[in-house]
Design an enzyme around this catalytic site. Structure first.
Site, PDB file in Angstrom:
ATOM      1  N   ARG A   1    -118.123 -91.186  17.967  1.00  0.00           N
ATOM      2  CA  ARG A   1    -118.733 -91.227  16.640  1.00  0.00           C
ATOM      3  C   ARG A   1    -118.641 -89.825  16.052  1.00  0.00           C
ATOM      4  NH1 ARG A   1    -121.414 -87.435  17.779  1.00  0.00           N
ATOM      5  NH2 ARG A   1    -122.509 -87.716  15.837  1.00  0.00           N
ATOM      6  N   GLY A   2    -119.068 -89.734  14.786  1.00  0.00           N
ATOM      7  CA  GLY A   2    -118.918 -88.458  14.091  1.00  0.00           C
ATOM      8  C   GLY A   2    -117.614 -88.482  13.303  1.00  0.00           C
ATOM      9  N   ALA A   3    -117.667 -87.974  12.070  1.00  0.00           N
ATOM     10  CA  ALA A   3    -116.555 -88.158  11.138  1.00  0.00           C
ATOM     11  C   ALA A   3    -115.193 -87.721  11.699  1.00  0.00           C
ATOM     12  CB  ALA A   3    -116.868 -87.397   9.847  1.00  0.00           C
TER      13      ALA A   3
ATOM     14  N   GLN B   1    -128.977 -89.098  17.772  1.00  0.00           N
ATOM     15  CA  GLN B   1    -127.837 -88.207  18.047  1.00  0.00           C
ATOM     16  C   GLN B   1    -128.282 -86.753  18.194  1.00  0.00           C
ATOM     17  OE1 GLN B   1    -127.868 -90.607  15.710  1.00  0.00           O
ATOM     18  NE2 GLN B   1    -125.838 -91.407  15.270  1.00  0.00           N
TER      19      GLN B   1
ATOM     20  N   ASN C   1    -124.436 -88.128   4.549  1.00  0.00           N
ATOM     21  CA  ASN C   1    -124.621 -87.700   5.939  1.00  0.00           C
ATOM     22  C   ASN C   1    -125.647 -88.636   6.576  1.00  0.00           C
ATOM     23  OD1 ASN C   1    -123.921 -85.803   8.035  1.00  0.00           O
ATOM     24  ND2 ASN C   1    -125.993 -84.982   7.860  1.00  0.00           N
ATOM     25  N   LYS C   2    -125.902 -88.428   7.859  1.00  0.00           N
ATOM     26  CA  LYS C   2    -126.803 -89.304   8.600  1.00  0.00           C
ATOM     27  C   LYS C   2    -128.124 -89.490   7.867  1.00  0.00           C
ATOM     28  CE  LYS C   2    -125.977 -91.075  11.582  1.00  0.00           C
ATOM     29  NZ  LYS C   2    -125.459 -92.446  11.514  1.00  0.00           N
TER      30      LYS C   2
ATOM     31  N   ARG D   1    -115.730 -98.781  10.682  1.00  0.00           N
ATOM     32  CA  ARG D   1    -116.943 -98.098  10.186  1.00  0.00           C
ATOM     33  C   ARG D   1    -116.649 -97.643   8.747  1.00  0.00           C
ATOM     34  NH1 ARG D   1    -120.233 -94.023  13.690  1.00  0.00           N
ATOM     35  NH2 ARG D   1    -121.838 -94.740  12.241  1.00  0.00           N
TER      36      ARG D   1
ATOM     37  N   ASP E   1    -120.276 -86.921   6.361  1.00  0.00           N
ATOM     38  CA  ASP E   1    -119.349 -88.005   6.689  1.00  0.00           C
ATOM     39  C   ASP E   1    -118.423 -88.322   5.515  1.00  0.00           C
ATOM     40  OD1 ASP E   1    -120.392 -89.155   9.454  1.00  0.00           O
ATOM     41  OD2 ASP E   1    -122.059 -88.444   8.263  1.00  0.00           O
TER      42      ASP E   1
HETATM   43  O1  MRU Z   1    -123.244 -92.461  12.973  1.00  0.00           O
HETATM   44  P1  MRU Z   1    -122.562 -91.235  13.473  1.00  0.00           P
HETATM   45  O2  MRU Z   1    -123.134 -90.659  14.709  1.00  0.00           O
HETATM   46  O3  MRU Z   1    -121.059 -91.390  13.543  1.00  0.00           O
HETATM   47  O4  MRU Z   1    -122.871 -90.241  12.301  1.00  0.00           O
HETATM   48  C1  MRU Z   1    -122.075 -89.197  11.999  1.00  0.00           C
HETATM   49  C2  MRU Z   1    -122.795 -87.984  12.242  1.00  0.00           C
HETATM   50  O5  MRU Z   1    -122.813 -87.529  13.343  1.00  0.00           O
HETATM   51  C3  MRU Z   1    -123.479 -87.327  11.192  1.00  0.00           C
HETATM   52  O6  MRU Z   1    -123.791 -87.943  10.066  1.00  0.00           O
HETATM   53  C4  MRU Z   1    -123.065 -85.910  11.112  1.00  0.00           C
HETATM   54  O7  MRU Z   1    -124.135 -85.171  10.703  1.00  0.00           O
HETATM   55  C5  MRU Z   1    -121.903 -85.692  10.190  1.00  0.00           C
HETATM   56  S1  MRU Z   1    -120.673 -84.775  10.865  1.00  0.00           S
HETATM   57  C6  MRU Z   1    -119.679 -85.868  11.628  1.00  0.00           C
END
Ligand code: MRU
Length: 369
Positions: A54-56, A208, A259-260, A95, A249
């Site tokens: 996971r993570g962008a 996370q 973002n999250k 996703r 993201d």
């Molecule tokens: O749902 P995730 O864990 O894939 O979310 C992405 C993230 O980790 C965050 O939003 C992060 O802060 C952005 S950087 C990839």
């Protein structure tokens, strides 16, 4: 970055069999370090959808290698390209929010256009996936260099007293191929001897922050404290946060930042307390087509059980327990959008810019339409 002293990236080609892609399966962290083999398009789609990765940035790199795995499954006749288009669609729909995913798939589709045979296209897809992964790592390293200047300036202003940085979710090396975005400046500053401390939002519902960011910082020896998601406002009111530093993201060409979920509330609290709010992102996270983040960025809605249950270590085993009344409904909006007006600056691989169209396009003129 290092795990128990050994350098790792989050994704790599198996050195004994280049038909296998290996990833760190993040569902087990911080309790177990598990490496997963991906050997099919379906495996890559599942790994992204079910958040083994996971993570962008890492989602993008996994999609790029997913296209390579798809190329090895594609029929060698005239339907090769059609198969690859469809594989790209499957990956893109796994996703919706992180734009790095479609960026990487489209890059792969363009790259394989140059191949003259199926075998040729497979080799191109492998090479191009490696380039995407290397670029992700290098961009994050550069973000670290630029972001370091901000942390070091705050440290100077505080006469070397501890710089307190608040971060949300995991925009660390686990979310990318290496270094991370929000964490890269932190690692750079820490390595250069700046006294710093990180407030880590736990980041419900998937935690996370508590599971991944904490594990990363622990491994690197960076001082940190996990806080409940709602504690940030209190800390900011009491001068206990010098800067907020988060990842993204998807960021619009006008500077709105997805973002999250929960990031927006941190930005509001930061503005009210005059705490600078920085967003670190590579150029692959910009959506060059989108003007309005609040109405335009697709926000992923995940399963209700991620909210209703919580997972953790119990007597040596990873277990899941119910938190809510048995029949409670729950909603799980996984991201939110922080409008550009709440963002102090964007930290990119090319440097630091204001979150507005003019400044962003001055930094990345090749994306002017
Ligand atoms: O749902 P995730 O864990 O894939 O979310 C992405 C993230 O980790 C965050 O939003 C992060 O802060 C952005 S950087 C990839």
């Amino acid at each position: 970055m290092r795990v128990n002293g050994k350098p790792y990236r989050t994704i790599w080609v198996n050195s004994d069999d280049e038909k296998i892609i290996q990833v760190i399966d993040q569902r087990y962290l911080p309790h177990k370090f598990v490496i997963e083999d991906l050997s099919s398009l379906s495996g890559a789609v599942t790994a992204i959808k079910d958040m083994h990765v996971r993570g962008a940035g890492l989602i993008g790199a996994t999609a790029a290698y997913g296209m390579y795995l798809a190329a090895m499954e594609a029929p060698e006749d005239g339907s090769f390209d059609n198969f690859m288009e469809k594989a790209g669609e499957r990956l893109k729909s796994s996703r919706p929010t992180a734009v790095n995913l479609s960026w990487a798939v489209d890059r792969q589709l363009t790259a394989i256009e140059d191949g003259t045979s199926a075998g040729d296209k497979i080799l191109i897809a492998l090479k191009s996936a490696g380039e995407i992964a290397d670029m992700d790592a290098e961009n994050c390293r550069r973000i670290g260099e630029h972001g370091f200047e901000i942390i070091s300036e705050i440290s100077r202003r505080k006469n070397g007293k501890t710089v307190n940085i608040l971060t949300h979710c995991n925009a660390g090396w686990l979310a990318f191929v290496d270094f991370g975005t929000a964490t890269a400046p932190i690692y750079a500053a820490f390595d250069k001897g700046i006294d710093l401390h990180v407030w880590v939002d736990e980041t419900r519902p998937r935690n996370q922050g508590a599971s991944l960011t904490a594990w990363e910082l622990e491994n690197q020896g960076v001082p940190y404290t996990i806080i409940s998601d709602n504690a940030g406002g209190h800390l900011m009111q009491h001068g206990m946060v010098d800067m907020v530093l988060v990842g993204s993201d998807r960021t619009t060409v006008t500077g709105d930042v997805a973002n999250k979920t929960g990031t927006y509330l941190k930005a509001l609290a930061a503005l009210d307390n005059r705490v600078p709010f920085y967003v670190a992102l590579p150029s692959s996270t910009f959506d060059w087509e989108l003007e309005d983040g609040i109405n335009g960025i697709p926000i992923e809605e995940r399963g209700a059980d991620e909210v209703r249950y919580i997972e953790g270590l119990c007597e040596g085993e990873i277990k899941r327990v119910l938190l809510t009344p048995e029949n409670s409904r729950a909603a799980n909006y996984a991201f939110d959008v922080t409008p550009a007006r709440l963002v102090t600056r964007l930290i990119t691989e090319k440097g630091i810019c204001r979150p507005d169209r003019k400044s962003i396009l001055e930094m990345f003129p090749e994306n002017k339409r």
